[in-house]
Motif scaffolding. Sequence first.
Motif, mmCIF file in Angstrom:
data_model
loop_
_atom_site.group_PDB
_atom_site.id
_atom_site.type_symbol
_atom_site.label_atom_id
_atom_site.label_comp_id
_atom_site.label_asym_id
_atom_site.label_seq_id
_atom_site.Cartn_x
_atom_site.Cartn_y
_atom_site.Cartn_z
ATOM 1 N N ALA A 226 0.808 -1.217 0.000
ATOM 2 C CA ALA A 226 0.000 0.000 0.000
ATOM 3 C C ALA A 226 0.844 1.271 0.000
ATOM 4 O O ALA A 226 0.301 2.364 -0.046
ATOM 5 C CB ALA A 226 -0.931 0.005 1.216
ATOM 6 N N GLY A 227 2.168 1.138 0.068
ATOM 7 C CA GLY A 227 3.009 2.328 0.091
ATOM 8 C C GLY A 227 3.191 2.919 1.469
ATOM 9 O O GLY A 227 3.663 4.051 1.599
ATOM 10 N N LEU A 228 2.826 2.191 2.514
ATOM 11 C CA LEU A 228 2.972 2.698 3.884
ATOM 12 C C LEU A 228 4.327 2.305 4.453
ATOM 13 O O LEU A 228 4.436 1.736 5.543
ATOM 14 C CB LEU A 228 1.840 2.162 4.760
ATOM 15 N N THR A 229 5.365 2.596 3.697
ATOM 16 C CA THR A 229 6.725 2.312 4.130
ATOM 17 C C THR A 229 7.591 3.508 3.805
ATOM 18 O O THR A 229 7.189 4.425 3.105
ATOM 19 C CB THR A 229 7.295 1.074 3.414
ATOM 20 N N THR A 230 8.817 3.484 4.299
ATOM 21 C CA THR A 230 9.760 4.541 3.972
ATOM 22 C C THR A 230 10.524 4.161 2.714
ATOM 23 O O THR A 230 10.369 3.068 2.180
ATOM 24 C CB THR A 230 10.754 4.761 5.122
ATOM 25 N N SER A 231 11.362 5.086 2.246
ATOM 26 C CA SER A 231 12.092 4.850 1.002
ATOM 27 C C SER A 231 13.125 3.744 1.128
ATOM 28 O O SER A 231 13.657 3.279 0.129
ATOM 29 C CB SER A 231 12.773 6.142 0.545
ATOM 30 N N SER A 232 13.433 3.336 2.363
ATOM 31 C CA SER A 232 14.311 2.181 2.547
ATOM 32 C C SER A 232 13.485 0.926 2.308
ATOM 33 O O SER A 232 12.904 0.347 3.219
ATOM 34 C CB SER A 232 14.893 2.165 3.965
ATOM 35 N N GLY A 233 13.376 0.535 1.042
ATOM 36 C CA GLY A 233 12.482 -0.545 0.662
ATOM 37 C C GLY A 233 12.769 -1.849 1.366
ATOM 38 O O GLY A 233 11.890 -2.687 1.531
ATOM 39 N N ALA A 234 14.014 -2.052 1.780
ATOM 40 C CA ALA A 234 14.371 -3.313 2.437
ATOM 41 C C ALA A 234 13.953 -3.342 3.895
ATOM 42 O O ALA A 234 13.988 -4.407 4.521
ATOM 43 C CB ALA A 234 15.880 -3.537 2.330
ATOM 44 N N ALA A 235 13.545 -2.198 4.466
ATOM 45 C CA ALA A 235 13.248 -2.148 5.894
ATOM 46 C C ALA A 235 12.123 -3.101 6.264
ATOM 47 O O ALA A 235 12.200 -3.821 7.265
ATOM 48 C CB ALA A 235 12.888 -0.725 6.312
ATOM 49 N N GLY A 236 11.036 -3.111 5.469
ATOM 50 C CA GLY A 236 9.931 -4.010 5.773
ATOM 51 C C GLY A 236 10.335 -5.463 5.686
ATOM 52 O O GLY A 236 9.923 -6.294 6.506
ATOM 53 N N GLU A 237 11.150 -5.807 4.683
ATOM 54 C CA GLU A 237 11.581 -7.193 4.522
ATOM 55 C C GLU A 237 12.494 -7.628 5.657
ATOM 56 O O GLU A 237 12.363 -8.738 6.179
ATOM 57 C CB GLU A 237 12.282 -7.360 3.177
ATOM 58 N N THR A 238 13.429 -6.775 6.046
ATOM 59 C CA THR A 238 14.333 -7.151 7.137
ATOM 60 C C THR A 238 13.591 -7.223 8.461
ATOM 61 O O THR A 238 13.887 -8.085 9.298
ATOM 62 C CB THR A 238 15.500 -6.157 7.238
ATOM 63 N N ALA A 239 12.605 -6.324 8.661
ATOM 64 C CA ALA A 239 11.817 -6.387 9.896
ATOM 65 C C ALA A 239 11.036 -7.686 9.958
ATOM 66 O O ALA A 239 10.978 -8.351 11.003
ATOM 67 C CB ALA A 239 10.872 -5.188 9.973
ATOM 68 N N ALA A 240 10.421 -8.077 8.836
ATOM 69 C CA ALA A 240 9.673 -9.333 8.803
ATOM 70 C C ALA A 240 10.595 -10.513 9.053
ATOM 71 O O ALA A 240 10.227 -11.466 9.757
ATOM 72 C CB ALA A 240 8.963 -9.481 7.456
ATOM 73 N N ALA A 241 11.793 -10.462 8.495
ATOM 74 C CA ALA A 241 12.747 -11.556 8.699
ATOM 75 C C ALA A 241 13.155 -11.667 10.160
ATOM 76 O O ALA A 241 13.287 -12.778 10.700
ATOM 77 C CB ALA A 241 13.970 -11.348 7.814
ATOM 78 N N LYS A 242 13.333 -10.523 10.834
ATOM 79 C CA LYS A 242 13.717 -10.560 12.249
ATOM 80 C C LYS A 242 12.596 -11.130 13.101
ATOM 81 O O LYS A 242 12.839 -11.933 14.024
ATOM 82 C CB LYS A 242 14.073 -9.147 12.719
ATOM 83 N N VAL A 243 11.355 -10.729 12.805
ATOM 84 C CA VAL A 243 10.227 -11.286 13.549
ATOM 85 C C VAL A 243 10.147 -12.791 13.317
ATOM 86 O O VAL A 243 9.959 -13.575 14.248
ATOM 87 C CB VAL A 243 8.912 -10.597 13.127
ATOM 88 N N ARG A 244 10.318 -13.175 12.063
ATOM 89 C CA ARG A 244 10.224 -14.602 11.720
ATOM 90 C C ARG A 244 11.287 -15.430 12.442
ATOM 91 O O ARG A 244 11.009 -16.555 12.897
ATOM 92 C CB ARG A 244 10.361 -14.758 10.193
#
Length: 334
Positions: free
Chosen positions: A92-110
Amino acid sequence: MARPTARVLTLLELLQSGGTRTVAELAGQLGVDERTVRRYVQHLVDLDVPVESVRGRYGGYRLVSGYRMPPLMLSDDEALAVLLGLVAGRRAGLTTSSGAAGETAAAKVRRVLPERLGHRLDAVLATLAFTTPPNTPAAPRSAVLLPLADAVRHHRPVSIRYTTADGRRGERTLHPYGLVSHAGRWYVTGTDPAIGEDRTFRLDRIADARALAGSFVPPAGIDPAERVLAGLATAPYRHEVTLRVQGTAEQIRARLPAGLATLTELPPESGGEEASWFRVELRVERLDWLPAVLASLDGPFVIERPAELRTLVTALADRLTAAARPPRNGGARP
């Protein structure tokens, strides 16, 4: 997990949610008596968790400010909510320009989830399909978003370096009223005190934002989202369209939302119909999509301008009329 141990961990979760919790409140949520709550608190203290005792009428227990207990302790529902939120936020575009931030956050939670729960959530994410394509938004940088959010919350003026759509760069002072996410883009809206005019800026075009000294008082009842939508609906485009449409505002808005068109209710004519008429104004780059939208309004409308739109609506009506005619000689159309 032994039940007393589970309750101690639940107590820690409650304290980590912030604020001071009374002994009676904690006892009720844990399903134990107040003496047992105090014993559980002592267990946390023995584990070097910094629990403070607050005395007085509204006293109780709280964690030292800033303390968090690793690793994450999430229930199945909480873990699913976090991971789905990260996925939906990226789309939905509710992220910052650091596109990898969401992926790395999900990986840490996982990584910190139990294996059983991790496999189940992997199955959800691997089998999940979306009916709409992902947005490719120009997301804001954290270095811009965070200071703007702080300025909005504390009513502080900010200086921003901004690049316009045609490439012109400049520096402006803004009294920011709110941040708005709309259609995959982020906006900040406020007033430029130098010219006394309302302004709205896209965050992806802001190179830098820094707080200035002083403060301001925002207008009462300000609605940042409504301001952004109104600004988008009145932005300059190739075609300016003016219509008169009969119906309710809700019916018209269902086809022509606030970010696209402005509505003005017209005064009733003497002896006229009961249903209201609205003047609808919008600015668009192309007209070819509008005839179908107007047809879907399912009510009377009058095109005031431009004449080109009347031609397109007439052409659509002719095509529909031709398509609705019965086939010649009763045969099927090829």
